[in-house]
Design a protein around this motif. Structure first.
Motif, PDB file in Angstrom:
ATOM      1  N   PHE A  91       2.064   5.226  -4.478  1.00  0.00           N
ATOM      2  CA  PHE A  91       1.974   3.764  -4.480  1.00  0.00           C
ATOM      3  C   PHE A  91       0.716   3.283  -5.189  1.00  0.00           C
ATOM      4  O   PHE A  91       0.729   2.239  -5.840  1.00  0.00           O
ATOM      5  CB  PHE A  91       2.009   3.225  -3.047  1.00  0.00           C
ATOM      6  N   ASP A  92      -0.374   4.021  -5.076  1.00  0.00           N
ATOM      7  CA  ASP A  92      -1.620   3.616  -5.722  1.00  0.00           C
ATOM      8  C   ASP A  92      -1.513   3.639  -7.241  1.00  0.00           C
ATOM      9  O   ASP A  92      -2.331   3.029  -7.934  1.00  0.00           O
ATOM     10  CB  ASP A  92      -2.770   4.524  -5.272  1.00  0.00           C
ATOM     11  N   GLU A  93      -0.508   4.327  -7.770  1.00  0.00           N
ATOM     12  CA  GLU A  93      -0.319   4.398  -9.214  1.00  0.00           C
ATOM     13  C   GLU A  93       0.507   3.241  -9.753  1.00  0.00           C
ATOM     14  O   GLU A  93       0.681   3.095 -10.947  1.00  0.00           O
ATOM     15  CB  GLU A  93       0.356   5.722  -9.588  1.00  0.00           C
ATOM     16  N   ILE A  94       1.019   2.397  -8.854  1.00  0.00           N
ATOM     17  CA  ILE A  94       1.858   1.273  -9.275  1.00  0.00           C
ATOM     18  C   ILE A  94       0.975   0.103  -9.673  1.00  0.00           C
ATOM     19  O   ILE A  94       0.068  -0.280  -8.957  1.00  0.00           O
ATOM     20  CB  ILE A  94       2.810   0.860  -8.130  1.00  0.00           C
ATOM     21  N   GLU A  95       1.265  -0.491 -10.825  1.00  0.00           N
ATOM     22  CA  GLU A  95       0.457  -1.602 -11.327  1.00  0.00           C
ATOM     23  C   GLU A  95       0.907  -2.942 -10.742  1.00  0.00           C
ATOM     24  O   GLU A  95       0.086  -3.788 -10.406  1.00  0.00           O
ATOM     25  CB  GLU A  95       0.541  -1.667 -12.855  1.00  0.00           C
ATOM     26  N   GLU A  96       2.223  -3.146 -10.611  1.00  0.00           N
ATOM     27  CA  GLU A  96       2.754  -4.417 -10.110  1.00  0.00           C
ATOM     28  C   GLU A  96       2.264  -4.662  -8.695  1.00  0.00           C
ATOM     29  O   GLU A  96       2.492  -3.864  -7.783  1.00  0.00           O
ATOM     30  CB  GLU A  96       4.291  -4.370 -10.149  1.00  0.00           C
ATOM     31  N   SER A  97       1.575  -5.792  -8.474  1.00  0.00           N
ATOM     32  CA  SER A  97       0.920  -6.028  -7.182  1.00  0.00           C
ATOM     33  C   SER A  97       1.900  -6.079  -6.028  1.00  0.00           C
ATOM     34  O   SER A  97       1.642  -5.527  -4.954  1.00  0.00           O
ATOM     35  CB  SER A  97       0.106  -7.330  -7.237  1.00  0.00           C
ATOM     36  N   TYR A  98       3.036  -6.746  -6.235  1.00  0.00           N
ATOM     37  CA  TYR A  98       4.010  -6.871  -5.140  1.00  0.00           C
ATOM     38  C   TYR A  98       4.495  -5.491  -4.699  1.00  0.00           C
ATOM     39  O   TYR A  98       4.548  -5.182  -3.512  1.00  0.00           O
ATOM     40  CB  TYR A  98       5.193  -7.722  -5.592  1.00  0.00           C
ATOM     41  N   LEU A  99       4.840  -4.656  -5.685  1.00  0.00           N
ATOM     42  CA  LEU A  99       5.382  -3.336  -5.347  1.00  0.00           C
ATOM     43  C   LEU A  99       4.291  -2.412  -4.808  1.00  0.00           C
ATOM     44  O   LEU A  99       4.543  -1.601  -3.919  1.00  0.00           O
ATOM     45  CB  LEU A  99       6.040  -2.726  -6.594  1.00  0.00           C
ATOM     46  N   ARG A 100       3.069  -2.548  -5.322  1.00  0.00           N
ATOM     47  CA  ARG A 100       1.972  -1.718  -4.824  1.00  0.00           C
ATOM     48  C   ARG A 100       1.696  -2.004  -3.356  1.00  0.00           C
ATOM     49  O   ARG A 100       1.388  -1.095  -2.582  1.00  0.00           O
ATOM     50  CB  ARG A 100       0.719  -1.971  -5.662  1.00  0.00           C
ATOM     51  N   GLU A 101       1.844  -3.248  -2.958  1.00  0.00           N
ATOM     52  CA  GLU A 101       1.568  -3.599  -1.564  1.00  0.00           C
ATOM     53  C   GLU A 101       2.653  -3.143  -0.602  1.00  0.00           C
ATOM     54  O   GLU A 101       2.515  -3.277   0.610  1.00  0.00           O
ATOM     55  CB  GLU A 101       1.338  -5.108  -1.445  1.00  0.00           C
ATOM     56  N   ARG A 102       3.739  -2.569  -1.130  1.00  0.00           N
ATOM     57  CA  ARG A 102       4.751  -1.998  -0.231  1.00  0.00           C
ATOM     58  C   ARG A 102       4.228  -0.740   0.446  1.00  0.00           C
ATOM     59  O   ARG A 102       4.835  -0.238   1.384  1.00  0.00           O
ATOM     60  CB  ARG A 102       6.043  -1.691  -0.982  1.00  0.00           C
ATOM     61  N   ARG A 103       3.102  -0.222  -0.039  1.00  0.00           N
ATOM     62  CA  ARG A 103       2.478   0.920   0.633  1.00  0.00           C
ATOM     63  C   ARG A 103       2.140   0.554   2.077  1.00  0.00           C
ATOM     64  O   ARG A 103       2.175   1.414   2.963  1.00  0.00           O
ATOM     65  CB  ARG A 103       1.221   1.373  -0.125  1.00  0.00           C
ATOM     66  N   ALA A 104       1.839  -0.720   2.324  1.00  0.00           N
ATOM     67  CA  ALA A 104       1.516  -1.158   3.680  1.00  0.00           C
ATOM     68  C   ALA A 104       2.700  -0.966   4.611  1.00  0.00           C
ATOM     69  O   ALA A 104       2.532  -0.649   5.792  1.00  0.00           O
ATOM     70  CB  ALA A 104       1.080  -2.619   3.672  1.00  0.00           C
ATOM     71  N   ASP A 105       3.917  -1.158   4.096  1.00  0.00           N
ATOM     72  CA  ASP A 105       5.105  -0.965   4.933  1.00  0.00           C
ATOM     73  C   ASP A 105       5.249   0.500   5.333  1.00  0.00           C
ATOM     74  O   ASP A 105       5.603   0.809   6.473  1.00  0.00           O
ATOM     75  CB  ASP A 105       6.351  -1.430   4.183  1.00  0.00           C
ATOM     76  N   VAL A 106       4.972   1.403   4.391  1.00  0.00           N
ATOM     77  CA  VAL A 106       5.041   2.833   4.699  1.00  0.00           C
ATOM     78  C   VAL A 106       3.997   3.190   5.760  1.00  0.00           C
ATOM     79  O   VAL A 106       4.277   3.909   6.727  1.00  0.00           O
ATOM     80  CB  VAL A 106       4.827   3.680   3.423  1.00  0.00           C
ATOM     81  N   VAL A 107       2.782   2.672   5.599  1.00  0.00           N
ATOM     82  CA  VAL A 107       1.709   2.937   6.570  1.00  0.00           C
ATOM     83  C   VAL A 107       2.105   2.431   7.954  1.00  0.00           C
ATOM     84  O   VAL A 107       1.883   3.109   8.969  1.00  0.00           O
ATOM     85  CB  VAL A 107       0.383   2.286   6.116  1.00  0.00           C
ATOM     86  N   GLN A 108       2.684   1.256   8.010  1.00  0.00           N
ATOM     87  CA  GLN A 108       3.071   0.677   9.304  1.00  0.00           C
ATOM     88  C   GLN A 108       4.150   1.496   9.996  1.00  0.00           C
ATOM     89  O   GLN A 108       4.111   1.683  11.219  1.00  0.00           O
ATOM     90  CB  GLN A 108       3.521  -0.773   9.097  1.00  0.00           C
ATOM     91  N   VAL A 109       5.113   2.003   9.234  1.00  0.00           N
ATOM     92  CA  VAL A 109       6.163   2.838   9.824  1.00  0.00           C
ATOM     93  C   VAL A 109       5.575   4.154  10.322  1.00  0.00           C
ATOM     94  O   VAL A 109       5.868   4.607  11.440  1.00  0.00           O
ATOM     95  CB  VAL A 109       7.289   3.097   8.803  1.00  0.00           C
ATOM     96  N   VAL A 110       4.721   4.768   9.503  1.00  0.00           N
ATOM     97  CA  VAL A 110       4.109   6.044   9.901  1.00  0.00           C
ATOM     98  C   VAL A 110       3.215   5.841  11.124  1.00  0.00           C
ATOM     99  O   VAL A 110       3.175   6.695  12.024  1.00  0.00           O
ATOM    100  CB  VAL A 110       3.304   6.641   8.724  1.00  0.00           C
ATOM    101  N   ASP A 111       2.516   4.719  11.177  1.00  0.00           N
ATOM    102  CA  ASP A 111       1.669   4.418  12.338  1.00  0.00           C
ATOM    103  C   ASP A 111       2.494   4.394  13.626  1.00  0.00           C
ATOM    104  O   ASP A 111       2.056   4.874  14.679  1.00  0.00           O
ATOM    105  CB  ASP A 111       0.968   3.077  12.136  1.00  0.00           C
TER     106      ASP A 111
END
Length: 576
Positions: A118-138
Motif C-alpha cells: 500500500f505504501d507504494e501506491i501514489e493515488e491518495s484515496y487508494l493508499r489510505e485503504r491501508r487503514a482498512d487492512v490495519v483495522q481488520v487485522v487489529d
C-alpha cells in the motif's frame, strides 16, 4: 484562554459539546516458537480468531439502521471482504506451519507485507485503504488476545457528545447511528480516508490528523470542532464560545440554503446552462453523487481495481465494477478513465521498474500501450459494460496523436473480439482524451479533430506547466492555478473546443474550488466535474454569476502578470 489544535477539516460545520475519549487498547505482539506437535493447535487458534472477527463484523453490519448512510454498510462489507481474502485468512496459516511461529507473529508478518504494498501506491484515496487492512487485522489481534474489539460510547451521553479518538473504523462508527454524536476528531486520517467519507455521509463536523488530540483533550471537557477551518478549540473562554455560536448559526442557515439547491438547474444569471458532474474513486461513492444532484460522472478513476494486489483484476471483475456505476446513473453519462498509475509506484503485478522521474516515465496511456494484454482486457470490460449505460471512455496522459491512434486501434480490436464472440456492447461509445500535459494543451486542435470530447486535468497540467511538485513542501507554494501560463493554456483550450464544437470539461481540483468557479466560467468552461461534496457550493456560485458582468475582470486577469494584482482581481471577481 483555550488551546487551539489544527488538523484537516473534512466536513464543514461547527459543533460545540463535551468530549468523550474513545480508546482502543493496544495489543503487544510477542514472537515465540511453537513446538512442532502444537502447530495445528496454533493454526486452529488463528482460525477461531478469524471466525470470531467475522461474526463481530457481520453482527455490526446487521445492526445498521435503515436510515444510515449506504457507505456505512459498504465499508463494513469491505472489511468483511478484506478478512475473507486469502492474504489475511490463509497466508498466516502457512507462516505458522512453515516457521513454527505463534499466530500473532505470523499475522504481523503478513500485515507488514501488505502495508509495504500500500505504501507504494501514489493515488491518495487508494493508499489510505491501508487503514482498512490495519483495522481488520487489529480486530483479529484483539480476538487472539481475548479483548473486546469495539469501544463503546457512555450509556448516558448528552445530545452534544463529541468523540475524540486516535482513529475510527467503520465498525466504530456504527455507534453513531442514534445521532447523539454531533462531531468527532481523530489524531490520524486524511481527506480521502473512510473515516472522512463516512463523516461526509453522516454530515458530522469533523477534523482529522490532529496528531495528539487524544492525549491533550480530557474526558468531559468542553470543546469546539470547526470543520470549516480544520480547528479544534479546547476549553474556550466566553468570548470565543459566543463567537463560535454565532458562526454555528450562520453556517446552519447557509447549509439549509444549499440543500434547497439540489434540484435547481445550474444556469448562470444570464441564462447559460452549466453541467456539474462528479468525480468518483469507487462504486461506493455513488450515494454521495446522487445526494448532491450531479448530472453525471465526469471522472471515474479505475485504478482502485489494479492497486494493492499481487495479480491483475480479471475482465469479469472489472466488468461488474463498471456496470454497477453505469446502472446506478441510468441514462446520465459516466466517463471512465483507463488505467493511470504513477511510474514511481509500479504494482507487484508489473514487470516494469520504478522511475527516478516518474512524471516523465511510463504512466497513463504509455503504460497501457506497453502492456497490450492489460489494456485490451480493460477495454473489453468497459465495452461490455457500455451495454448497461451511457459510457464515455477517457484516455489519460496523452501527449501525441500517435498515442491516440494506437489507443483507438486497441479499442477497435477489443470491439472486434466482442463481436466475434457475440457479446453485446455499444458500438458508438464516445472516446475522449485528458489534456494534462503542456504538449496536449498546445496541440489541442489536432486532438479535437479526432475525439468526441476532452477533459482537462488541471492538477497535472499546472504541475507540468510550472515544473512544480505540489507534494514537495519546498516548492508547493509555487503551485498556482492563476499563473498567467496556466490561464493562457486553459483559455486557448476552451476556445479551441468551442470553435470546433467538441465538449470540454475540467476534472481537476480547480473545478471544485468555488473561489475559481467564476474565473473558469469566464475563460469559457461550461462543464465541471468535481468531488461530490463540492457540487452544491459550485452550483450556488454558478447561479449567482452573470457571464457578461464578469468578462471585463476576466480580460484583465488574462493580461495580468503580477501575482498580488492577480489575487486582487480574483477578490473583485468573487465580490460581484
Amino acid at each position: 484562554m483555550g488551546i487551539t489544535l489544527h488538523g484537516i477539516g473534512v466536513v464543514g460545520g461547527i459543533a460545540i459539546g463535551r468530549a468523550h475519549l474513545m480508546s482502543h487498547t493496544e495489543v503487544d505482539i510477542a514472537h515465540y516458537e511453537v513446538p512442532a506437535n502444537q502447530v495445528q493447535t496454533e493454526i486452529a487458534r488463528f482460525d477461531n480468531a478469524v471466525r470470531k472477527t467475522r461474526k463481530e463484523l457481520e453482527m455490526l453490519w446487521g445492526s445498521i439502521p435503515e436510515n444510515a448512510p449506504a457507505e456505512l454498510g459498504s465499508f463494513l462489507s469491505l472489511h468483511i471482504m478484506i478478512l475473507n481474502d486469502a492474504t489475511l485468512s490463509r497466508e498466516p496459516r502457512h507462516l505458522i506451519e512453515t516457521q513454527h511461529c505463534n499466530a500473532e507473529w505470523a499475522l504481523k508478518q503478513q500485515l507488514d507485507v501488505l502495508l509495504a504494498q500500500f505504501d507504494e501506491i501514489e493515488e491518495s484515496y487508494l493508499r489510505e485503504r491501508r487503514a482498512d487492512v490495519v483495522q481488520v487485522v487489529d480486530r483479529i489481534f484483539k480476538a487472539l488476545a481475548g479483548q473486546a474489539a469495539t469501544p463503546h460510547l457512555p450509556a448516558a451521553q448528552s445530545e452534544n457528545t463529541i468523540v475524540v479518538a486516535h482513529e475510527l473504523s467503520p465498525a466504530d462508527m456504527v455507534l453513531f447511528k442514534d445521532g447523539a454524536v454531533t462531531a468527532f476528531v481523530t489524531d490520524v486520517g486524511g481527506a480521502t480516508s473512510h473515516t472522512a467519507i463516512l463523516a461526509r455521509s453522516l454530515d458530522i463536523p469533523s477534523v482529522l490528523a490532529l496528531h495528539n488530540a487524544h492525549q491533550i483533550i480530557e474526558e468531559g471537557e468542553l470543546i469546539i470542532v470547526d470543520g470549516i477551518q480544520g480547528v479544534v478549540v479546547i476549553d474556550p473562554d466566553e468570548k470565543i464560545l459566543a463567537e463560535y455560536k454565532r458562526r454555528q448559526q450562520a453556517f446552519q442557515q447557509e447549509k439549509r440554503r444549499l440543500k434547497a439547491l439540489k434540484g435547481a438547474v445550474p444556469t448562470t444569471r444570464d441564462g447559460v446552462a452549466i453541467e456539474l458532474q462528479a468525480n468518483i474513486e469507487l462504486p461506493l461513492d455513488m450515494p454521495q453523487v446522487k445526494a448532491n444532484g450531479a448530472t453525471g460522472v465526469g471522472l471515474f478513476r479505475s485504478e482502485f481495481l489494479f492497486l494493492g494486489r499481487e495479480t491483475l483484476p480479471s475482465e469479469q471483475e472489472q466488468f461488474f465494477a463498471y456496470k454497477e456505476v453505469l446502472e446506478q446513473m441510468g441514462n446520465l453519462p459516466v466517463t471512465i478513465r483507463t488505467l493511470d498509475i504513477g511510474a514511481d509506484k509500479m504494482p507487484k503485478w508489473s514487470d516494469h521498474s520504478t522511475f527516478a522521474n516518474p512524471a516523465l516515465g511510463l504512466t497513463g496511456i504509455r503504460l497501457c500501450l506497453a502492456e497490450p494484454n492489460l489494456f485490451r482486457c480493460q477495454l473489453r470490460a468497459l465495452l461490455r459494460a457500455s451495454h448497461y449505460g451511457n459510457l464515455h471512455i477517457l484516455i489519460p496522459m496523452i501527449s501525441s496523436i500517435h498515442e491516440l491512434q494506437q489507443a483507438r486501434m486497441h479499442i477497435e480490436l477489443a470491439k472486434q473480439s466482442l463481436t466475434d464472440e457475440g457479446i453485446p456492447f455499444n458500438r458508438n461509445v464516445k472516446l475522449g482524451v485528458m489534456i494534462e500535459t503542456p504538449a496536449a494543451a498546445i496541440m489541442v486542435n489536432n486532438f479535437l479533430k479526432q475525439v468526441d470530447f476532452i477533459s482537462v486535468g488541471t492538477n497535472d497540467l499546472i504541475q507540468f506547466t510550472l515544473a512544480v511538485d505540489r507534494s514537495d513542501d519546498m516548492v508547493a507554494h509555487l503551485y498556482d492555478p492563476t499563473h498567467p501560463a496556466v490561464l493562457y493554456l486553459l483559455s486557448q483550450t476552451f476556445r479551441a473546443a468551442d470553435r470546433i464544437g467538441v465538449p470540454v470539461s475540467v476534472c481537476g481540483e480547480m473545478a471544485g474550488d468555488a473561489r475559481l468557479t467564476r474565473l473558469i466560467l469566464g475563460l469559457g468552461l461550461r462543464k465541471f466535474s468535481m468531488h461530490p461534496a463540492h457540487l452544491l457550493n459550485v452550483k450556488q456560485k454558478v447561479l449567482k454569476t452573470d457571464l457578461v458582468e464578469i468578462q471585463p475582470i476576466i480580460n484583465k486577469m488574462l493580461k495580468c502578470e503580477d501575482p498580488e494584482k492577480m489575487r486582487d482581481l480574483l477578490e473583485q471577481l468573487n465580490a460581484l
